[in-house]
Design an enzyme around this catalytic site. Sequence first.
Site, PDB file in Angstrom:
ATOM      1  N   SER A  39       0.851  -1.192   0.000  1.00 31.79           N
ATOM      2  CA  SER A  39       0.000   0.000   0.000  1.00 31.79           C
ATOM      3  C   SER A  39       0.880   1.231   0.000  1.00 31.79           C
ATOM      4  O   SER A  39       1.641   1.466   0.953  1.00 31.79           O
ATOM      5  CB  SER A  39      -0.895   0.010   1.239  1.00 31.79           C
ATOM      6  OG  SER A  39      -1.428   1.305   1.416  1.00 31.79           O
ATOM      7  N   MET A  68      -8.610   8.746  -0.679  1.00 31.65           N
ATOM      8  CA  MET A  68      -9.388   9.284   0.454  1.00 31.65           C
ATOM      9  C   MET A  68      -9.810  10.714   0.161  1.00 31.65           C
ATOM     10  O   MET A  68      -9.050  11.471  -0.458  1.00 31.65           O
ATOM     11  CB  MET A  68      -8.538   9.261   1.723  1.00 31.65           C
ATOM     12  CG  MET A  68      -7.959   7.903   2.071  1.00 31.65           C
ATOM     13  SD  MET A  68      -7.066   7.975   3.643  1.00 31.65           S
ATOM     14  CE  MET A  68      -6.330   6.350   3.691  1.00 31.65           C
ATOM     15  N   MET A  99     -12.033   5.307  -0.634  1.00 32.34           N
ATOM     16  CA  MET A  99     -12.606   5.711   0.650  1.00 32.34           C
ATOM     17  C   MET A  99     -13.169   7.112   0.463  1.00 32.34           C
ATOM     18  O   MET A  99     -12.672   8.100   1.007  1.00 32.34           O
ATOM     19  CB  MET A  99     -11.520   5.664   1.743  1.00 32.34           C
ATOM     20  CG  MET A  99     -11.150   4.245   2.133  1.00 32.34           C
ATOM     21  SD  MET A  99      -9.547   4.128   2.955  1.00 32.34           S
ATOM     22  CE  MET A  99      -8.493   4.027   1.534  1.00 32.34           C
ATOM     23  N   PHE A 174      -5.979   5.853   7.877  1.00 27.23           N
ATOM     24  CA  PHE A 174      -4.562   6.058   8.196  1.00 27.23           C
ATOM     25  C   PHE A 174      -3.794   4.743   8.123  1.00 27.23           C
ATOM     26  O   PHE A 174      -4.356   3.680   8.399  1.00 27.23           O
ATOM     27  CB  PHE A 174      -4.417   6.646   9.607  1.00 27.23           C
ATOM     28  CG  PHE A 174      -5.154   7.947   9.769  1.00 27.23           C
ATOM     29  CD1 PHE A 174      -4.570   9.142   9.348  1.00 27.23           C
ATOM     30  CD2 PHE A 174      -6.436   7.973  10.287  1.00 27.23           C
ATOM     31  CE1 PHE A 174      -5.268  10.345   9.460  1.00 27.23           C
ATOM     32  CE2 PHE A 174      -7.138   9.163  10.403  1.00 27.23           C
ATOM     33  CZ  PHE A 174      -6.551  10.357   9.991  1.00 27.23           C
ATOM     34  N   ASP A 206      -6.914  -5.618   4.937  1.00 31.49           N
ATOM     35  CA  ASP A 206      -6.222  -4.325   4.866  1.00 31.49           C
ATOM     36  C   ASP A 206      -6.229  -3.672   6.249  1.00 31.49           C
ATOM     37  O   ASP A 206      -7.296  -3.364   6.793  1.00 31.49           O
ATOM     38  CB  ASP A 206      -6.968  -3.439   3.858  1.00 31.49           C
ATOM     39  CG  ASP A 206      -6.293  -2.098   3.620  1.00 31.49           C
ATOM     40  OD1 ASP A 206      -5.211  -1.842   4.173  1.00 31.49           O
ATOM     41  OD2 ASP A 206      -6.878  -1.289   2.865  1.00 31.49           O
ATOM     42  N   GLY A 207      -5.022  -3.461   6.786  1.00 32.57           N
ATOM     43  CA  GLY A 207      -4.894  -2.734   8.043  1.00 32.57           C
ATOM     44  C   GLY A 207      -4.175  -3.542   9.107  1.00 32.57           C
ATOM     45  O   GLY A 207      -4.661  -4.594   9.531  1.00 32.57           O
ATOM     46  N   GLY A 208      -2.980  -3.078   9.488  1.00 37.21           N
ATOM     47  CA  GLY A 208      -2.249  -3.729  10.563  1.00 37.21           C
ATOM     48  C   GLY A 208      -1.678  -5.091  10.178  1.00 37.21           C
ATOM     49  O   GLY A 208      -1.354  -5.890  11.062  1.00 37.21           O
ATOM     50  N   GLY A 228       1.026  -1.601   4.296  1.00 39.31           N
ATOM     51  CA  GLY A 228       1.625  -0.294   4.063  1.00 39.31           C
ATOM     52  C   GLY A 228       2.841  -0.103   4.931  1.00 39.31           C
ATOM     53  O   GLY A 228       3.988  -0.162   4.477  1.00 39.31           O
TER      54      GLY A 228
END
Length: 254
Positions: A39, A68, A99, A174, A206-208, A228
Amino acid sequence: MPRRGFPPAYPLIHLSSQSRTRFSYVLAREVTMVELLPSILSADFAHLADQVAAAERGGGTVIHVDIMDGHFVPNITLGPPVVKSLRKATSLPLDCHLMIENPNDFIADLAEAGANWASVHYEACPHLHRTLQLIAHHGMKPGVVINPATRVEVLLEVLPMVHHVLIMSVNPGFGGQEFIPFSLKKLSRLAELRRELGLTFKIEVDGGVAHDTVAQVVQAGAELLVAGNAVFGGGHPEQDARALLAAAREAAGE
Ligand code: DX5
Ligand code: ZN
């Protein structure tokens, strides 16, 4: 093909239960291959082409692009002009994660800019079916995304028409946030639904996603792994992508 406007219908392929059984071996192989989707949200935007190239050398096979608008999420990133520049910098598919509050208004421009996949949030689309049709109409692979607080079951009706389903494992907006553990149950539930329905959409998370969580997300059923911070945050995207992908493949038994 018109650049704007809605298609009258989106042709869906309906498999008989006999065909599903016949192809189940092929489908099972297809859905177990894990892929890393770096990402660019955490990349150095002044050196985007170099950063993407490094992540690709490290094993990234699709570039995840977070769009975003400062309304649907409390952050602003980029739009079609940057997608157009990225298109010239890499031959990898560009996975645009929208988003934004009014995705319909940007789908034609994103397709024109060279995006390959486009996913929209269930929470942002009052006419989700129509929006997914529009994405396909413009030649992109349609995907649907749900936030942590949204149940997987709300997607039942659209699952047959999507290329991928993205489970957010942080609240969007974020990079570098902490993984939300109950996302694992949602990934498993989605994988179970896919088996029950005999469908072939890919499961994205997606995320963490990082060294401490990647094995669990893979074991729960995710095969498209967005990362990311774990790829770009340490300043060594090639090595960090390679190490994360190796851990994912090990967890997948590949
Ligand atoms: C967050 C974005 C993610 C973000 C993930 O809203 O959708 O794609 O880049 O970042 P990490 O992997 O750092 O959690
Ligand atoms: Zn994203």
